[in-house]
Design a protein around this motif. Sequence first.
Motif, PDB file in Angstrom:
ATOM      1  N   THR A   1       0.852  -1.181   0.000  1.00 11.70           N
ATOM      2  CA  THR A   1       0.000   0.000   0.000  1.00 11.70           C
ATOM      3  C   THR A   1       0.891   1.235   0.000  1.00 11.70           C
ATOM      4  O   THR A   1       2.040   1.185   0.442  1.00 11.70           O
ATOM      5  CB  THR A   1      -0.926   0.043   1.228  1.00 11.70           C
ATOM      6  N   ALA A   2       0.359   2.346  -0.473  1.00  7.99           N
ATOM      7  CA  ALA A   2       1.149   3.583  -0.521  1.00  7.99           C
ATOM      8  C   ALA A   2       1.608   3.986   0.882  1.00  7.99           C
ATOM      9  O   ALA A   2       2.776   4.325   1.090  1.00  7.99           O
ATOM     10  CB  ALA A   2       0.334   4.702  -1.173  1.00  7.99           C
ATOM     11  N   ALA A   3       0.704   3.957   1.842  1.00 10.44           N
ATOM     12  CA  ALA A   3       1.049   4.363   3.212  1.00 10.44           C
ATOM     13  C   ALA A   3       2.067   3.407   3.830  1.00 10.44           C
ATOM     14  O   ALA A   3       3.022   3.839   4.496  1.00 10.44           O
ATOM     15  CB  ALA A   3      -0.208   4.429   4.072  1.00 10.44           C
ATOM     16  N   GLY A   4       1.896   2.104   3.610  1.00 11.51           N
ATOM     17  CA  GLY A   4       2.820   1.115   4.165  1.00 11.51           C
ATOM     18  C   GLY A   4       4.203   1.221   3.560  1.00 11.51           C
ATOM     19  O   GLY A   4       5.209   1.157   4.268  1.00 11.51           O
ATOM     20  N   LEU A   5       4.264   1.411   2.261  1.00 14.27           N
ATOM     21  CA  LEU A   5       5.554   1.563   1.581  1.00 14.27           C
ATOM     22  C   LEU A   5       6.264   2.830   2.038  1.00 14.27           C
ATOM     23  O   LEU A   5       7.471   2.818   2.301  1.00 14.27           O
ATOM     24  CB  LEU A   5       5.358   1.578   0.065  1.00 14.27           C
ATOM     25  N   LEU A   6       5.514   3.921   2.159  1.00 12.91           N
ATOM     26  CA  LEU A   6       6.115   5.182   2.604  1.00 12.91           C
ATOM     27  C   LEU A   6       6.689   5.045   4.014  1.00 12.91           C
ATOM     28  O   LEU A   6       7.820   5.487   4.277  1.00 12.91           O
ATOM     29  CB  LEU A   6       5.085   6.310   2.551  1.00 12.91           C
ATOM     30  N   LEU A   7       5.952   4.415   4.918  1.00 11.82           N
ATOM     31  CA  LEU A   7       6.444   4.227   6.283  1.00 11.82           C
ATOM     32  C   LEU A   7       7.698   3.358   6.294  1.00 11.82           C
ATOM     33  O   LEU A   7       8.686   3.692   6.958  1.00 11.82           O
ATOM     34  CB  LEU A   7       5.357   3.615   7.169  1.00 11.82           C
ATOM     35  N   ASP A   8       7.678   2.263   5.546  1.00 11.39           N
ATOM     36  CA  ASP A   8       8.869   1.393   5.469  1.00 11.39           C
ATOM     37  C   ASP A   8      10.069   2.164   4.917  1.00 11.39           C
ATOM     38  O   ASP A   8      11.190   2.025   5.417  1.00 11.39           O
ATOM     39  CB  ASP A   8       8.593   0.164   4.600  1.00 11.39           C
ATOM     40  N   ALA A   9       9.846   2.980   3.900  1.00 12.16           N
ATOM     41  CA  ALA A   9      10.942   3.741   3.297  1.00 12.16           C
ATOM     42  C   ALA A   9      11.493   4.780   4.269  1.00 12.16           C
ATOM     43  O   ALA A   9      12.717   4.920   4.409  1.00 12.16           O
ATOM     44  CB  ALA A   9      10.480   4.413   2.007  1.00 12.16           C
ATOM     45  N   GLU A  10      10.603   5.510   4.938  1.00 11.41           N
ATOM     46  CA  GLU A  10      11.064   6.528   5.886  1.00 11.41           C
ATOM     47  C   GLU A  10      11.879   5.908   7.016  1.00 11.41           C
ATOM     48  O   GLU A  10      12.935   6.415   7.391  1.00 11.41           O
ATOM     49  CB  GLU A  10       9.876   7.304   6.455  1.00 11.41           C
ATOM     50  N   LEU A  11      11.391   4.805   7.577  1.00  8.81           N
ATOM     51  CA  LEU A  11      12.115   4.162   8.674  1.00  8.81           C
ATOM     52  C   LEU A  11      13.400   3.500   8.182  1.00  8.81           C
ATOM     53  O   LEU A  11      14.411   3.506   8.883  1.00  8.81           O
ATOM     54  CB  LEU A  11      11.213   3.151   9.383  1.00  8.81           C
ATOM     55  N   SER A  12      13.372   2.948   6.988  1.00  7.09           N
ATOM     56  CA  SER A  12      14.566   2.312   6.427  1.00  7.09           C
ATOM     57  C   SER A  12      15.663   3.325   6.157  1.00  7.09           C
ATOM     58  O   SER A  12      16.854   3.024   6.315  1.00  7.09           O
ATOM     59  CB  SER A  12      14.226   1.579   5.128  1.00  7.09           C
ATOM     60  N   PHE A  13      15.269   4.527   5.770  1.00 11.07           N
ATOM     61  CA  PHE A  13      16.246   5.578   5.482  1.00 11.07           C
ATOM     62  C   PHE A  13      17.164   5.818   6.677  1.00 11.07           C
ATOM     63  O   PHE A  13      18.351   6.122   6.516  1.00 11.07           O
ATOM     64  CB  PHE A  13      15.523   6.867   5.074  1.00 11.07           C
ATOM     65  N   LEU A  14      16.634   5.646   7.870  1.00 14.53           N
ATOM     66  CA  LEU A  14      17.433   5.843   9.081  1.00 14.53           C
ATOM     67  C   LEU A  14      18.452   4.729   9.282  1.00 14.53           C
ATOM     68  O   LEU A  14      19.486   4.940   9.926  1.00 14.53           O
ATOM     69  CB  LEU A  14      16.529   5.929  10.313  1.00 14.53           C
ATOM     70  N   SER A  15      18.180   3.560   8.746  1.00  8.33           N
ATOM     71  CA  SER A  15      19.039   2.402   8.989  1.00  8.33           C
ATOM     72  C   SER A  15      20.026   2.097   7.877  1.00  8.33           C
ATOM     73  O   SER A  15      20.921   1.280   8.057  1.00  8.33           O
ATOM     74  CB  SER A  15      18.171   1.158   9.241  1.00  8.33           C
ATOM     75  N   VAL A  16      19.838   2.703   6.709  1.00  8.26           N
ATOM     76  CA  VAL A  16      20.782   2.447   5.619  1.00  8.26           C
ATOM     77  C   VAL A  16      22.029   3.305   5.848  1.00  8.26           C
ATOM     78  O   VAL A  16      21.941   4.446   6.286  1.00  8.26           O
ATOM     79  CB  VAL A  16      20.133   2.702   4.233  1.00  8.26           C
ATOM     80  N   LYS A  17      23.189   2.728   5.581  1.00 13.36           N
ATOM     81  CA  LYS A  17      24.453   3.454   5.749  1.00 13.36           C
ATOM     82  C   LYS A  17      24.544   4.592   4.737  1.00 13.36           C
ATOM     83  O   LYS A  17      23.997   4.482   3.636  1.00 13.36           O
ATOM     84  CB  LYS A  17      25.640   2.513   5.482  1.00 13.36           C
ATOM     85  N   PRO A  18      25.264   5.650   5.073  1.00 12.97           N
ATOM     86  CA  PRO A  18      25.539   6.675   4.056  1.00 12.97           C
ATOM     87  C   PRO A  18      26.229   5.998   2.853  1.00 12.97           C
ATOM     88  O   PRO A  18      27.163   5.217   3.028  1.00 12.97           O
ATOM     89  CB  PRO A  18      26.494   7.634   4.761  1.00 12.97           C
ATOM     90  N   GLY A  19      25.721   6.250   1.663  1.00 16.28           N
ATOM     91  CA  GLY A  19      26.256   5.616   0.470  1.00 16.28           C
ATOM     92  C   GLY A  19      25.665   4.247   0.185  1.00 16.28           C
ATOM     93  O   GLY A  19      25.972   3.642  -0.848  1.00 16.28           O
ATOM     94  N   GLY A  20      24.817   3.747   1.096  1.00 20.47           N
ATOM     95  CA  GLY A  20      24.166   2.457   0.885  1.00 20.47           C
ATOM     96  C   GLY A  20      23.013   2.593  -0.106  1.00 20.47           C
ATOM     97  O   GLY A  20      22.719   3.680  -0.600  1.00 20.47           O
ATOM     98  N   ILE A  21      22.373   1.479  -0.389  1.00 21.25           N
ATOM     99  CA  ILE A  21      21.306   1.449  -1.386  1.00 21.25           C
ATOM    100  C   ILE A  21      19.987   1.114  -0.698  1.00 21.25           C
ATOM    101  O   ILE A  21      19.895   0.131   0.049  1.00 21.25           O
ATOM    102  CB  ILE A  21      21.589   0.416  -2.478  1.00 21.25           C
ATOM    103  N   LEU A  22      18.982   1.918  -0.980  1.00 21.26           N
ATOM    104  CA  LEU A  22      17.621   1.676  -0.529  1.00 21.26           C
ATOM    105  C   LEU A  22      16.777   1.454  -1.778  1.00 21.26           C
ATOM    106  O   LEU A  22      16.710   2.325  -2.646  1.00 21.26           O
ATOM    107  CB  LEU A  22      17.134   2.907   0.255  1.00 21.26           C
ATOM    108  N   ALA A  23      16.191   0.291  -1.895  1.00 19.89           N
ATOM    109  CA  ALA A  23      15.419  -0.046  -3.103  1.00 19.89           C
ATOM    110  C   ALA A  23      14.019  -0.475  -2.741  1.00 19.89           C
ATOM    111  O   ALA A  23      13.802  -1.151  -1.769  1.00 19.89           O
ATOM    112  CB  ALA A  23      16.119  -1.172  -3.867  1.00 19.89           C
TER     113      ALA A  23
END
Length: 144
Positions: A122-144
């Motif tokens: 869902t749009a809301a679920g994907l957005l929440l996962d992306a926002e929270l994941s952004f905090l855990s990905v290393k600088p220079g890492g890949i978020l897909a």
Amino acid sequence: MEYPNWFATTEARDNFRKYLAPYKGQKDLRFLQLGAYTGDASVWLLDNILTDPSSTLTDVDTWEGSDETAHHQMDFTDVEKVYDEKVAAYDNLTKFKGTTLEWLKAAPFDYYDFIYIDADHTAAGLLLDAELSFLSVKPGGILA
């Protein structure tokens, strides 16, 4: 039951091959996959990228399915069993059965080299996962 291999039938595998190639065989990589389904992407990552034993993959899934039409006829107890059988041989895999929110709320900052988001579609679920994941990905890492 045969389950679809959506990883093989989408651009995901081609993009993994293209963008993750520089990581192949590196030591101490940490990959996170949100939404594991039957483990097709997990097996591909472990066989093709995370080939050094010190590199790890964490899979997070509820194995309960969703409201998506394609899931209505699936037995998710069996889907999880298929996943478990596919990944049983890998020592560098951690399975977490729960929600992405449960996992990401406790995940360390700047920790993962790669995070693949394919859980709640869902749009809301994907957005929440992306926002929270952004905090855990290393600088220079890949978020897909």
